[in-house]
Write a protein that holds these residues in place. Sequence first.
Motif, PDB file in Angstrom:
ATOM      1  N   ALA A  52       0.834  -1.212   0.000  1.00 12.82           N
ATOM      2  CA  ALA A  52       0.000   0.000   0.000  1.00 12.82           C
ATOM      3  C   ALA A  52       0.862   1.253   0.000  1.00 12.82           C
ATOM      4  O   ALA A  52       0.525   2.256  -0.640  1.00 12.82           O
ATOM      5  N   HIS A  53       1.994   1.198   0.699  1.00 10.47           N
ATOM      6  CA  HIS A  53       2.829   2.396   0.769  1.00 10.47           C
ATOM      7  C   HIS A  53       3.529   2.659  -0.564  1.00 10.47           C
ATOM      8  O   HIS A  53       3.814   3.817  -0.896  1.00 10.47           O
ATOM      9  N   LEU A  59       1.509   7.233  -6.548  1.00 10.79           N
ATOM     10  CA  LEU A  59       0.486   8.227  -6.854  1.00 10.79           C
ATOM     11  C   LEU A  59       0.940   9.636  -6.466  1.00 10.79           C
ATOM     12  O   LEU A  59       0.626  10.613  -7.164  1.00 10.79           O
ATOM     13  N   LYS A  60       1.697   9.728  -5.409  1.00  9.60           N
ATOM     14  CA  LYS A  60       2.190  11.037  -4.948  1.00  9.60           C
ATOM     15  C   LYS A  60       3.157  11.651  -5.959  1.00  9.60           C
ATOM     16  O   LYS A  60       3.156  12.872  -6.176  1.00  9.60           O
ATOM     17  N   ASN A  61       3.990  10.817  -6.584  1.00  5.70           N
ATOM     18  CA  ASN A  61       5.051  11.325  -7.460  1.00  5.70           C
ATOM     19  C   ASN A  61       4.753  11.197  -8.947  1.00  5.70           C
ATOM     20  O   ASN A  61       5.517  11.697  -9.774  1.00  5.70           O
ATOM     21  N   GLY A 168      -1.585  -4.285  -1.522  1.00  9.98           N
ATOM     22  CA  GLY A 168      -1.739  -4.697  -0.130  1.00  9.98           C
ATOM     23  C   GLY A 168      -2.561  -3.731   0.700  1.00  9.98           C
ATOM     24  O   GLY A 168      -2.905  -2.633   0.257  1.00  9.98           O
ATOM     25  N   ALA A 169      -2.870  -4.155   1.925  1.00  8.40           N
ATOM     26  CA  ALA A 169      -3.679  -3.344   2.833  1.00  8.40           C
ATOM     27  C   ALA A 169      -2.830  -2.247   3.480  1.00  8.40           C
ATOM     28  O   ALA A 169      -1.631  -2.406   3.708  1.00  8.40           O
ATOM     29  N   LYS A 216       7.959  -3.800   6.102  1.00  5.33           N
ATOM     30  CA  LYS A 216       7.038  -4.450   7.046  1.00  5.33           C
ATOM     31  C   LYS A 216       5.794  -4.972   6.329  1.00  5.33           C
ATOM     32  O   LYS A 216       5.257  -6.038   6.676  1.00  5.33           O
ATOM     33  N   GLN A 217       5.322  -4.226   5.316  1.00  5.21           N
ATOM     34  CA  GLN A 217       4.166  -4.692   4.553  1.00  5.21           C
ATOM     35  C   GLN A 217       4.516  -5.917   3.698  1.00  5.21           C
ATOM     36  O   GLN A 217       3.695  -6.820   3.536  1.00  5.21           O
TER      37      GLN A 217
END
Length: 447
Positions: A52-53, A59-61, A168-169, A216-217
């Motif tokens: 997800a991150h 999307l941010k960049n 991912g979540a 971690k994801q």
Amino acid sequence: MTDEREKKLWKNAVFVFDSSALLDFYFFPKRTRDKIYTEIFEKMLNRLWIPAHVQFEYLKNREKIIKKPIAEKFIPLEKEVKAVNTKVNEVNKYIDSIINKTKKDDKHPHIVQTKISDFKTKVEAFIKTTEIFEKDFLEQINSAKAEVLSVEKNDDVFDSIKKYFDVGAEFTFNKILDITKEGKHRYEFKIPPGYGDLLTGDKKGTQIFGDLIIWKQIIEYATEKKLPIIFITNDISKDDDWCYIDKNKKIISPREELIKEINDASNVEFWIYTQPDFLYKSNEYLKSTIEEESIKNATFMLNTRYSNQESLTYKCSQCKRTNTIYKNDLDLDFECVGSDDRNMGNENQYEAKEYFECECGNEIEATFEIWEYPVGSHNYDSIELYGGELIDSFYFTIDFFNEEEREEVECDICGAECDVDNMIHMEEIGYICPHHEINPQNKHYND
């Protein structure tokens, strides 16, 4: 990694992409991207996943990166193409200067003007050829720019991610805060991944720990799926904070801490590729037909970008710690320290000294040197470290034609042109270049 183990991984692993690898798809021509979608992604259905991150960072960049190929690839190329005509015209100016200096019989009675005039005619014809070349080449560049900008309205990269990748979540904010607390300890002792983001100082808040959140994801996903993970990232330059790389910017292996951590948590294997390596291996294992030239261009872009990201890595001679110094933190104020007369004119040597301190207190002295030969050309460079062992560095040069910073005058002994700041001026003789030495009686001799 053995061929057998790699083949097994390609058969069973889930391929997890970092935002850096996704965003770099925008640097490929549209025809190559289409081939990646149809010949690679179509064959990897249900095996492509992003945390997800990563989606958040992409999307941010995304909008900013779409235009980046123009800034990184086409604008510098435009400048180089235009510089060709400029340099050729400079040659013409030198010829005019020679004509003016030799046309009077009393100054140069043995010089015949005919051959000089013939040469000038040929140069002027070549100037017209370079003007045609510049016009045609700039038209190609403008066409390529238009293709890049068309992605703003029809973003095939965005569409392909939506079509082929599972996501991912998200983590809750409280869970992210817990990760930042762990991250402070990990980054203090350079435990991967992501501590390089703290060293650069480019990120703020929880984004400093973005790589650790992604990691971690990935572990959470691997624990759930019990499948090996191949991680695709182009973010490999930050002090080995994901993997070890060799002097050619090729990945040697993931950091052993990462291999152990994910194996302890989920009992799966873990490996890392850069995006160009992934494409190369896809040709081998998926029988895709991505052009070798496209992969080479992607590799070149990756290596150039991270040499331009511009960090110097060294090992301290006292504590043996590996440290990174960023070019933006250095002044690199070059001075001409010597000049030798050679067949094609002067060879000038420039030097800049920098001083920085390891965390153990050991002071490091770095000497950057550049040799200019012939005039205007970067011939060679080197870095000498005292107090540490150089592991890797960035590309550096100087603008040899910056007229505002560099005023050249002619040596009154040999006629060579040199930076006025490096000349000695004596009333009896005039300007003297560094190629000469002056004795106490003001007599001169060549080195």
